[in-house]
Design an enzyme around this catalytic site. Structure first.
Site, PDB file in Angstrom:
ATOM      1  N   GLY A  44       0.780  -1.233   0.000  1.00  0.00           N
ATOM      2  CA  GLY A  44       0.000   0.000   0.000  1.00  0.00           C
ATOM      3  C   GLY A  44       0.810   1.281   0.000  1.00  0.00           C
ATOM      4  O   GLY A  44       0.338   2.332  -0.419  1.00  0.00           O
ATOM      5  N   GLU A  99       3.309   4.455   5.791  1.00  0.00           N
ATOM      6  CA  GLU A  99       2.110   3.607   5.681  1.00  0.00           C
ATOM      7  C   GLU A  99       1.061   4.308   4.826  1.00  0.00           C
ATOM      8  O   GLU A  99       1.001   5.538   4.780  1.00  0.00           O
ATOM      9  CB  GLU A  99       1.522   3.392   7.088  1.00  0.00           C
ATOM     10  CG  GLU A  99       1.709   2.006   7.653  1.00  0.00           C
ATOM     11  CD  GLU A  99       0.843   0.943   6.987  1.00  0.00           C
ATOM     12  OE1 GLU A  99       0.684   0.949   5.758  1.00  0.00           O
ATOM     13  OE2 GLU A  99       0.329   0.088   7.722  1.00  0.00           O
ATOM     14  N   ASP A 100       0.215   3.529   4.187  1.00  0.00           N
ATOM     15  CA  ASP A 100      -0.912   4.115   3.459  1.00  0.00           C
ATOM     16  C   ASP A 100      -2.001   4.575   4.426  1.00  0.00           C
ATOM     17  O   ASP A 100      -2.560   5.649   4.291  1.00  0.00           O
ATOM     18  CB  ASP A 100      -1.469   3.129   2.418  1.00  0.00           C
ATOM     19  CG  ASP A 100      -1.740   1.736   2.992  1.00  0.00           C
ATOM     20  OD1 ASP A 100      -1.522   1.508   4.204  1.00  0.00           O
ATOM     21  OD2 ASP A 100      -2.176   0.861   2.214  1.00  0.00           O
ATOM     22  N   ASP A 103      -5.317   2.121  10.815  1.00  0.00           N
ATOM     23  CA  ASP A 103      -6.715   1.860  11.175  1.00  0.00           C
ATOM     24  C   ASP A 103      -6.761   1.317  12.610  1.00  0.00           C
ATOM     25  O   ASP A 103      -6.810   2.086  13.566  1.00  0.00           O
ATOM     26  CB  ASP A 103      -7.298   0.879  10.145  1.00  0.00           C
ATOM     27  CG  ASP A 103      -8.751   0.539  10.402  1.00  0.00           C
ATOM     28  OD1 ASP A 103      -9.421   1.255  11.162  1.00  0.00           O
ATOM     29  OD2 ASP A 103      -9.242  -0.463   9.834  1.00  0.00           O
ATOM     30  N   LYS A 131      -7.310   6.655  10.319  1.00  0.00           N
ATOM     31  CA  LYS A 131      -8.707   6.338  10.626  1.00  0.00           C
ATOM     32  C   LYS A 131      -8.800   6.080  12.131  1.00  0.00           C
ATOM     33  O   LYS A 131      -8.861   4.931  12.568  1.00  0.00           O
ATOM     34  CB  LYS A 131      -9.111   5.079   9.843  1.00  0.00           C
ATOM     35  CG  LYS A 131     -10.507   5.131   9.244  1.00  0.00           C
ATOM     36  CD  LYS A 131     -11.027   3.771   8.799  1.00  0.00           C
ATOM     37  CE  LYS A 131     -10.286   3.063   7.715  1.00  0.00           C
ATOM     38  NZ  LYS A 131     -10.980   1.819   7.248  1.00  0.00           N
ATOM     39  N   PHE A 152     -14.486   2.208   4.446  1.00  0.00           N
ATOM     40  CA  PHE A 152     -13.480   1.425   3.723  1.00  0.00           C
ATOM     41  C   PHE A 152     -13.114   2.153   2.441  1.00  0.00           C
ATOM     42  O   PHE A 152     -13.967   2.396   1.590  1.00  0.00           O
ATOM     43  CB  PHE A 152     -13.985   0.017   3.434  1.00  0.00           C
ATOM     44  CG  PHE A 152     -12.886  -0.866   2.940  1.00  0.00           C
ATOM     45  CD1 PHE A 152     -11.951  -1.392   3.832  1.00  0.00           C
ATOM     46  CD2 PHE A 152     -12.739  -1.131   1.599  1.00  0.00           C
ATOM     47  CE1 PHE A 152     -10.904  -2.185   3.381  1.00  0.00           C
ATOM     48  CE2 PHE A 152     -11.687  -1.926   1.130  1.00  0.00           C
ATOM     49  CZ  PHE A 152     -10.780  -2.449   2.031  1.00  0.00           C
ATOM     50  N   VAL A 153     -11.847   2.522   2.326  1.00  0.00           N
ATOM     51  CA  VAL A 153     -11.405   3.312   1.173  1.00  0.00           C
ATOM     52  C   VAL A 153     -10.413   2.526   0.314  1.00  0.00           C
ATOM     53  O   VAL A 153      -9.737   1.611   0.806  1.00  0.00           O
ATOM     54  CB  VAL A 153     -10.771   4.649   1.624  1.00  0.00           C
ATOM     55  CG1 VAL A 153     -11.802   5.546   2.263  1.00  0.00           C
ATOM     56  CG2 VAL A 153      -9.610   4.416   2.581  1.00  0.00           C
ATOM     57  N   ASP A 159      -6.045  -1.146  -1.298  1.00  0.00           N
ATOM     58  CA  ASP A 159      -6.708  -2.150  -2.129  1.00  0.00           C
ATOM     59  C   ASP A 159      -7.958  -2.717  -1.468  1.00  0.00           C
ATOM     60  O   ASP A 159      -8.142  -2.631  -0.254  1.00  0.00           O
ATOM     61  CB  ASP A 159      -5.765  -3.326  -2.380  1.00  0.00           C
ATOM     62  CG  ASP A 159      -5.586  -4.202  -1.144  1.00  0.00           C
ATOM     63  OD1 ASP A 159      -5.183  -3.657  -0.094  1.00  0.00           O
ATOM     64  OD2 ASP A 159      -5.878  -5.413  -1.206  1.00  0.00           O
ATOM     65  N   ARG A 165      -5.474  -0.427  -6.302  1.00  0.00           N
ATOM     66  CA  ARG A 165      -4.284   0.285  -5.817  1.00  0.00           C
ATOM     67  C   ARG A 165      -3.836   1.354  -6.809  1.00  0.00           C
ATOM     68  O   ARG A 165      -3.190   2.322  -6.440  1.00  0.00           O
ATOM     69  CB  ARG A 165      -3.116  -0.695  -5.623  1.00  0.00           C
ATOM     70  CG  ARG A 165      -3.326  -1.740  -4.548  1.00  0.00           C
ATOM     71  CD  ARG A 165      -2.000  -2.440  -4.264  1.00  0.00           C
ATOM     72  NE  ARG A 165      -2.167  -3.689  -3.531  1.00  0.00           N
ATOM     73  CZ  ARG A 165      -2.245  -3.772  -2.215  1.00  0.00           C
ATOM     74  NH1 ARG A 165      -2.195  -2.688  -1.468  1.00  0.00           N
ATOM     75  NH2 ARG A 165      -2.369  -4.939  -1.613  1.00  0.00           N
TER      76      ARG A 165
HETATM   77  P1  IMP Z   1      -4.317  -1.719  10.812  1.00  0.00           P
HETATM   78  O1  IMP Z   1      -3.391  -2.806  11.245  1.00  0.00           O
HETATM   79  O2  IMP Z   1      -5.755  -2.052  11.113  1.00  0.00           O
HETATM   80  O3  IMP Z   1      -3.931  -0.353  11.305  1.00  0.00           O
HETATM   81  O4  IMP Z   1      -4.332  -1.716   9.265  1.00  0.00           O
HETATM   82  C1  IMP Z   1      -3.328  -1.255   8.509  1.00  0.00           C
HETATM   83  C2  IMP Z   1      -3.429  -1.844   7.130  1.00  0.00           C
HETATM   84  O5  IMP Z   1      -4.764  -2.280   6.847  1.00  0.00           O
HETATM   85  C3  IMP Z   1      -3.129  -0.789   6.102  1.00  0.00           C
HETATM   86  O6  IMP Z   1      -1.767  -0.800   5.778  1.00  0.00           O
HETATM   87  C4  IMP Z   1      -3.982  -1.225   4.935  1.00  0.00           C
HETATM   88  O7  IMP Z   1      -3.276  -2.160   4.159  1.00  0.00           O
HETATM   89  C5  IMP Z   1      -5.155  -1.906   5.560  1.00  0.00           C
HETATM   90  N1  IMP Z   1      -6.350  -1.025   5.662  1.00  0.00           N
HETATM   91  C6  IMP Z   1      -6.883  -0.429   6.742  1.00  0.00           C
HETATM   92  N2  IMP Z   1      -7.972   0.302   6.438  1.00  0.00           N
HETATM   93  C7  IMP Z   1      -8.148   0.158   5.104  1.00  0.00           C
HETATM   94  C8  IMP Z   1      -9.108   0.677   4.167  1.00  0.00           C
HETATM   95  O8  IMP Z   1     -10.032   1.439   4.475  1.00  0.00           O
HETATM   96  N3  IMP Z   1      -8.938   0.289   2.879  1.00  0.00           N
HETATM   97  C9  IMP Z   1      -7.933  -0.529   2.455  1.00  0.00           C
HETATM   98  N4  IMP Z   1      -7.013  -1.025   3.297  1.00  0.00           N
HETATM   99  C10 IMP Z   1      -7.114  -0.691   4.603  1.00  0.00           C
HETATM  100 MG    MG Z   2      -1.007  -1.742   3.950  1.00  0.00          MG
END
Ligand code: IMP
Ligand code: MG
Length: 180
Positions: A44, A99-100, A103, A131, A152-153, A159, A165
């Site tokens: 990402g 990071e992209d 969340d 987020k 969800f984006v 992706d 992507r």
């Molecule tokens: P986390 O571990 O929940 O913070 O998630 C981080 C990873 O989840 C990011 O690097 C993304 O790859 C993926 N992710 C989280 N939210 C989204 C979303 O809204 N769309 C797509 N990928 C997401």
């Molecule tokens: Mg990612």
């Protein structure tokens, strides 16, 4: 074709460019006299990191790490798997993880701790999207492009099931796409 699956654009192409310029200038200022190692989390990070580093005027190095936590769905499983490790050593390095999106923060929590365990001098996080409503692990990235609501984006690296992507902007995916 792809845009038919997008409900609305959340962060446009010119907005992303302006964000990357602002973040790049902040990093350039904060890391002056340092040679940071910028580590992108695949896949990402790619478009974001590509745009961001154009605006960083430092002797920096870049490296990549493959990380996955989704396994196909629209919610992080929290089961963080490293699919490609770094080439560089992080020992005594000032590391900036790109990071992209943050969340739940489970991914970044695992990777931050790993890099500190491996001897990084400092580990900070720069993310295009934040987020905060999704947090499970308390964590605030040092550099945030834009804070977004709990949706969800996709696009600009993000992706759904490995698609979208390559969209040049960040948009909300039509729920009908993943409820099929
Ligand atoms: P986390 O571990 O929940 O913070 O998630 C981080 C990873 O989840 C990011 O690097 C993304 O790859 C993926 N992710 C989280 N939210 C989204 C979303 O809204 N769309 C797509 N990928 C997401
Ligand atoms: Mg990612």
């Amino acid at each position: 074709m792809l845009e038919n699956d997008i409900e609305r654009i959340l962060v446009s192409e010119p907005e992303i460019k302006a964000i990357c310029q602002r973040l790049g200038e902040e990093v350039t200022h904060d890391y002056r006299n340092k040679k940071p190692l910028i580590i992108g989390l695949l896949k990402g990070c790619l478009p974001f990191m590509g745009e961001l580093i154009k605006h960083i005027d430092l002797y920096c190095e870049i490296d990549l790490m493959g990380v996955t936590s989704y396994h196909g769905g629209v919610a992080s499983t929290g089961d963080v798997k490293i699919t490609k490790d770094l080439d560089a050593s992080v020992l005594n390095r000032d590391v900036l993880i790109a990071e992209d999106i943050v969340d739940t923060a489970k991914t970044i929590d695992v990777i931050r701790k790993l890099l500190l365990y491996r001897g990084a001098k400092s580990v900070e996080v720069i993310t295009l999207l934040d987020k905060p409503s999704g947090r499970i692990v308390p964590f605030e990235p040092k550099y945030i492009g834009v804070t977004i609501p709990k949706e969800f984006v996709v696009g600009f690296g993000l992706d759904y099931d490995e698609y979208y992507r390559n969209l040049p902007y960040v948009g909300v995916l039509k729920p009908s796409v993943y409820k099929k």
